[in-house]
Write an enzyme that holds these catalytic residues in place. Structure first.
Site, PDB file in Angstrom:
ATOM      1  N   TRP A   1       8.855   0.546  -8.407  1.00 49.29           N
ATOM      2  CA  TRP A   1       7.910   1.572  -7.986  1.00 49.29           C
ATOM      3  C   TRP A   1       7.581   2.556  -9.103  1.00 49.29           C
ATOM      4  O   TRP A   1       8.453   2.967  -9.865  1.00 49.29           O
ATOM      5  CB  TRP A   1       8.485   2.335  -6.784  1.00 49.29           C
ATOM      6  CG  TRP A   1       7.570   3.423  -6.290  1.00 49.29           C
ATOM      7  CD1 TRP A   1       6.566   3.285  -5.399  1.00 49.29           C
ATOM      8  CD2 TRP A   1       7.600   4.795  -6.684  1.00 49.29           C
ATOM      9  NE1 TRP A   1       5.939   4.495  -5.219  1.00 49.29           N
ATOM     10  CE2 TRP A   1       6.559   5.439  -5.996  1.00 49.29           C
ATOM     11  CE3 TRP A   1       8.394   5.540  -7.568  1.00 49.29           C
ATOM     12  CZ2 TRP A   1       6.291   6.789  -6.136  1.00 49.29           C
ATOM     13  CZ3 TRP A   1       8.118   6.897  -7.715  1.00 49.29           C
ATOM     14  CH2 TRP A   1       7.080   7.509  -6.992  1.00 49.29           C
TER      15      TRP A   1
ATOM     16  N   MET B   1      -1.720   6.902   5.584  1.00 55.16           N
ATOM     17  CA  MET B   1      -0.765   5.915   5.082  1.00 55.16           C
ATOM     18  C   MET B   1       0.166   5.527   6.226  1.00 55.16           C
ATOM     19  O   MET B   1       0.632   6.402   6.964  1.00 55.16           O
ATOM     20  CB  MET B   1       0.055   6.514   3.941  1.00 55.16           C
ATOM     21  CG  MET B   1       0.804   5.481   3.137  1.00 55.16           C
ATOM     22  SD  MET B   1       2.061   6.223   2.089  1.00 55.16           S
ATOM     23  CE  MET B   1       3.458   6.171   3.180  1.00 55.16           C
TER      24      MET B   1
HETATM   25  N1  UDH Z   1       3.770  -3.497  -1.884  1.00 57.70           N
HETATM   26  C1  UDH Z   1       4.105  -4.544  -1.040  1.00 57.70           C
HETATM   27  N2  UDH Z   1       5.381  -4.911  -0.888  1.00 57.70           N
HETATM   28  C2  UDH Z   1       6.403  -4.298  -1.548  1.00 57.70           C
HETATM   29  C3  UDH Z   1       6.066  -3.232  -2.388  1.00 57.70           C
HETATM   30  C4  UDH Z   1       4.774  -2.834  -2.525  1.00 57.70           C
HETATM   31  O1  UDH Z   1       3.221  -5.146  -0.416  1.00 57.70           O
HETATM   32  O2  UDH Z   1       7.543  -4.704  -1.392  1.00 57.70           O
HETATM   33  C5  UDH Z   1       2.350  -3.169  -2.152  1.00 57.70           C
HETATM   34  C6  UDH Z   1       1.583  -2.694  -0.945  1.00 57.70           C
HETATM   35  O3  UDH Z   1       0.236  -3.032  -1.083  1.00 57.70           O
HETATM   36  C7  UDH Z   1       1.765  -1.206  -1.015  1.00 57.70           C
HETATM   37  C8  UDH Z   1       1.650  -0.985  -2.516  1.00 57.70           C
HETATM   38  O4  UDH Z   1       2.256  -2.110  -3.088  1.00 57.70           O
HETATM   39  O5  UDH Z   1       0.807  -0.501  -0.295  1.00 57.70           O
HETATM   40  C9  UDH Z   1       2.302   0.286  -2.985  1.00 57.70           C
HETATM   41  O6  UDH Z   1       3.625   0.351  -2.491  1.00 57.70           O
HETATM   42  P1  UDH Z   1       4.127   1.534  -1.553  1.00 57.70           P
HETATM   43  O7  UDH Z   1       3.246   1.653  -0.403  1.00 57.70           O
HETATM   44  O8  UDH Z   1       5.561   1.289  -1.244  1.00 57.70           O
HETATM   45  O9  UDH Z   1       4.004   2.761  -2.507  1.00 57.70           O
HETATM   46  P2  UDH Z   1       4.011   4.254  -2.080  1.00 57.70           P
HETATM   47  O10 UDH Z   1       4.029   5.014  -3.360  1.00 57.70           O
HETATM   48  O11 UDH Z   1       5.352   4.478  -1.248  1.00 57.70           O
HETATM   49  O12 UDH Z   1       2.907   4.532  -1.151  1.00 57.70           O
HETATM   50  C10 UDH Z   1       6.564   4.464  -1.873  1.00 57.70           C
HETATM   51  C11 UDH Z   1       7.684   4.326  -0.838  1.00 57.70           C
HETATM   52  C12 UDH Z   1       8.041   5.643  -0.305  1.00 57.70           C
HETATM   53  C13 UDH Z   1       9.235   5.533   0.574  1.00 57.70           C
HETATM   54  C14 UDH Z   1       9.679   6.911   0.942  1.00 57.70           C
HETATM   55  C15 UDH Z   1      10.703   6.906   2.008  1.00 57.70           C
HETATM   56  N3  UDH Z   1      10.948   8.235   2.420  1.00 57.70           N
HETATM   57  C1  NGS Z   2       4.303   9.604  -9.289  1.00 58.48           C
HETATM   58  C2  NGS Z   2       4.370   8.157  -9.757  1.00 58.48           C
HETATM   59  C3  NGS Z   2       3.113   7.433  -9.388  1.00 58.48           C
HETATM   60  C4  NGS Z   2       2.880   7.548  -7.892  1.00 58.48           C
HETATM   61  C5  NGS Z   2       2.825   9.003  -7.535  1.00 58.48           C
HETATM   62  C6  NGS Z   2       2.571   9.271  -6.090  1.00 58.48           C
HETATM   63  O1  NGS Z   2       5.493  10.243  -9.543  1.00 58.48           O
HETATM   64  O2  NGS Z   2       3.224   6.101  -9.763  1.00 58.48           O
HETATM   65  O3  NGS Z   2       4.047   9.610  -7.903  1.00 58.48           O
HETATM   66  O4  NGS Z   2       3.510   8.668  -5.303  1.00 58.48           O
HETATM   67  N1  NGS Z   2       4.578   8.200 -11.199  1.00 58.48           N
HETATM   68  C7  NGS Z   2       5.735   7.907 -11.781  1.00 58.48           C
HETATM   69  O5  NGS Z   2       6.708   7.545 -11.177  1.00 58.48           O
HETATM   70  C8  NGS Z   2       5.796   8.033 -13.268  1.00 58.48           C
HETATM   71  S1  NGS Z   2       3.649   9.118  -3.830  1.00 58.48           S
HETATM   72  O6  NGS Z   2       4.025  10.500  -3.854  1.00 58.48           O
HETATM   73  O7  NGS Z   2       2.359   8.901  -3.225  1.00 58.48           O
HETATM   74  O8  NGS Z   2       4.668   8.256  -3.253  1.00 58.48           O
HETATM   75  O9  NGS Z   2       1.687   6.925  -7.506  1.00 58.48           O
END
Ligand code: UDH
Ligand code: NGS
Length: 415
Positions: free
Chosen positions: A295, A325
């Site tokens: 991530w 989301m």
């Molecule tokens: N994705 C997947 N599978 C995975 C990981 C990522 O399909 O195992 C894709 C999916 O399209 C997703 C995108 O990658 O929408 C981004 O991943 P994410 O939604 O996990 O990223 P985001 O930054 O959330 O939105 C991070 C997880 C936060 C968890 C916090 C718990 N409190």
């Molecule tokens: C930053 C991440 C990005 C991420 C953003 C928002 O910290 O990739 O948060 O994430 N950058 C790094 O880790 C360097 S969120 O708060 O939506 O989960 O997209």
């Protein structure tokens, strides 16, 4: 009866017969010929619908596209058959030459149909449906979708072909929640689109950048797309007026705010969520970096790429660009590593040596499902890291160790 009267009678009988032939049979014969021509043209259109154009006529190089266009053109009214019958060319000559290419059909459509406009501009935000819908129900709900997740409006000429790229692994519920929101929105927008779900095979750590690059390259093998919308699977658009369209003067960030941050963003240069590039823009920045497993940071890296290439991006306003989301926990294989910051440190230096031109993956599956084209790729972390520039050796070694620790047996399971 005198000879002259007999002659007169015979002649007038002949004249009468000729008149009957001229007045009755000739128009009847002409009519039959004309209806035969119409029928033959309809047979052509039907055979195109059945996918026989290439086999029978040796005219369509891209059978699927030509079939689709014939289908759409046929559907859109009688314009296609009308133009055929009104032509003075014999049918055999019209279709025995390699004239019916997709390009010709498209030009024809341009001639007879106006460009598509987006009628949703003033739509009010809608309450999204957060209930996942089964694959079968989805297919029933959207019968207008063509195999592989393609849709094209039949009553207007689309300005661009969209490829929606969804990076994916083990998020079936999210996918089946996104699709019933996304598809009707795009149909309302009169978009010509194809949905690609780009799945990363287990057990490698998830790498969004490679998936976007792979999706871009694989989509272009299947169609000539103009605009690529990179779409997280868990981001549900809330307003039909958020037009998914590329801009020639820079990429578009479609997300102005998300429920998670009270319909704002966590920082101003965030580029995650939903981002749109024209084909040329994506090539110009050399796509995404391939070096981020786990991530975070791949979108920040993209921000630096845009800056380096002096490419402005456009953010949608909050009047249209809001998303919900779907809440979820962190996926296995997607945990962040500390080395991501060091990898970002070299972002702009390696922009031309890491990205679309160095993406390594193997495509293990490609299937055209009713609502999307499913592409599954395997990404070998070792092979990807081997392509990193020499000056990043130490950083990459550290990243490898961190990733390996997270990949210990049992830490990532297949679902
Ligand atoms: N994705 C997947 N599978 C995975 C990981 C990522 O399909 O195992 C894709 C999916 O399209 C997703 C995108 O990658 O929408 C981004 O991943 P994410 O939604 O996990 O990223 P985001 O930054 O959330 O939105 C991070 C997880 C936060 C968890 C916090 C718990 N409190
Ligand atoms: C930053 C991440 C990005 C991420 C953003 C928002 O910290 O990739 O948060 O994430 N950058 C790094 O880790 C360097 S969120 O708060 O939506 O989960 O997209």
């Amino acid at each position: 009866m005198s000879f002259s009267r007999a002659l007169q009678k015979t002649v007038s009988k002949r004249v009468l017969k000729t008149l009957v032939v001229l007045v009755v049979f000739l128009p009847l014969w002409t009519y039959m010929q004309a209806s035969l021509t119409v029928n033959r043209s309809l047979v052509f259109i039907r055979s195109a619908d059945d996918g026989n154009v290439r086999a029978d006529d040796n005219v369509a190089t891209e059978s699927a596209d030509a079939v689709r266009c014939s289908h759409n053109c046929g559907h859109s009214g009688t314009t296609e058959s009308g133009s055929i019958t009104s032509s003075s060319e014999p049918l055999s000559r019209q279709f025995s030459t390699p004239a019916v290419t997709e390009e010709v059909l498209r030009r024809h459509r341009d001639d007879v149909m106006p460009f598509c406009e987006n009628p949703t501009r003033s739509s009010a935000p809608r309450w999204p449906s957060k209930e996942p819908v089964t694959a079968q129900e989805l297919a029933e709900r959207f019968p207008m979708m063509q195999l592989g997740g393609h849709y094209s409006p039949s009553n207007c000429t689309p300005r661009e072909k969209l490829a929606i790229l969804i990076p994916y692994r083990n998020r079936s519920v999210h996918l089946h929640t996104l699709l019933p929101n996304l598809i009707p929105m795009l149909i309302k927008q009169n978009a010509d689109f194809t949905i690609f779900v780009v799945e990363q095979a287990m057990p490698t750590r998830f790498n969004k950048g490679v998936l976007f690059n792979a999706g871009f390259l694989e989509a272009l093998k299947l169609g000539d797309f103009d605009c690529f919308i990179l779409h997280d699977v868990d981001m549900i658009p809330l307003n039909d007026a958020n037009t998914y369209q590329c801009r020639s003067d820079g990429p578009v960030h479609f997300m102005a705010g998300v429920n998670k941050f009270h319909y704002g963003l966590s920082y101003s240069w965030l580029l995650g969520g939903v981002l749109g590039f024209t084909k040329d823009q994506y090539k110009a920045v050399n796509g995404f970096s391939n070096l981020y497993f786990g991530w975070g940071a791949e979108d920040d890296d993209m921000f630096l790429r845009l800056k380096k290439k002096r490419m402005d991006y456009h953010r949608k306003g909050k009047d249209v660009g809001l998303y919900d989301m779907i809440r979820h926990s962190r996926d296995k294989g997607w945990e962040p590593i500390n080395s991501r910051f060091s990898i970002t440190h070299f972002s702009t230096r390696r922009i031309d040596d890491d990205g679309l031109n160095t993406a390594v993956y193997s495509r293990t599956s490609l299937r055209q499902l009713p609502l999307y084209t499913w592409i599954r790729v395997f990404v070998d972390m070792k092979q990807v890291y081997e392509k990193a520039p020499e000056y990043m050796k130490d950083v990459i070694e550290k990243a490898s160790r961190e990733n390996a620790a997270l990949l210990s047996p049992g830490s990532v399971e297949d679902h």
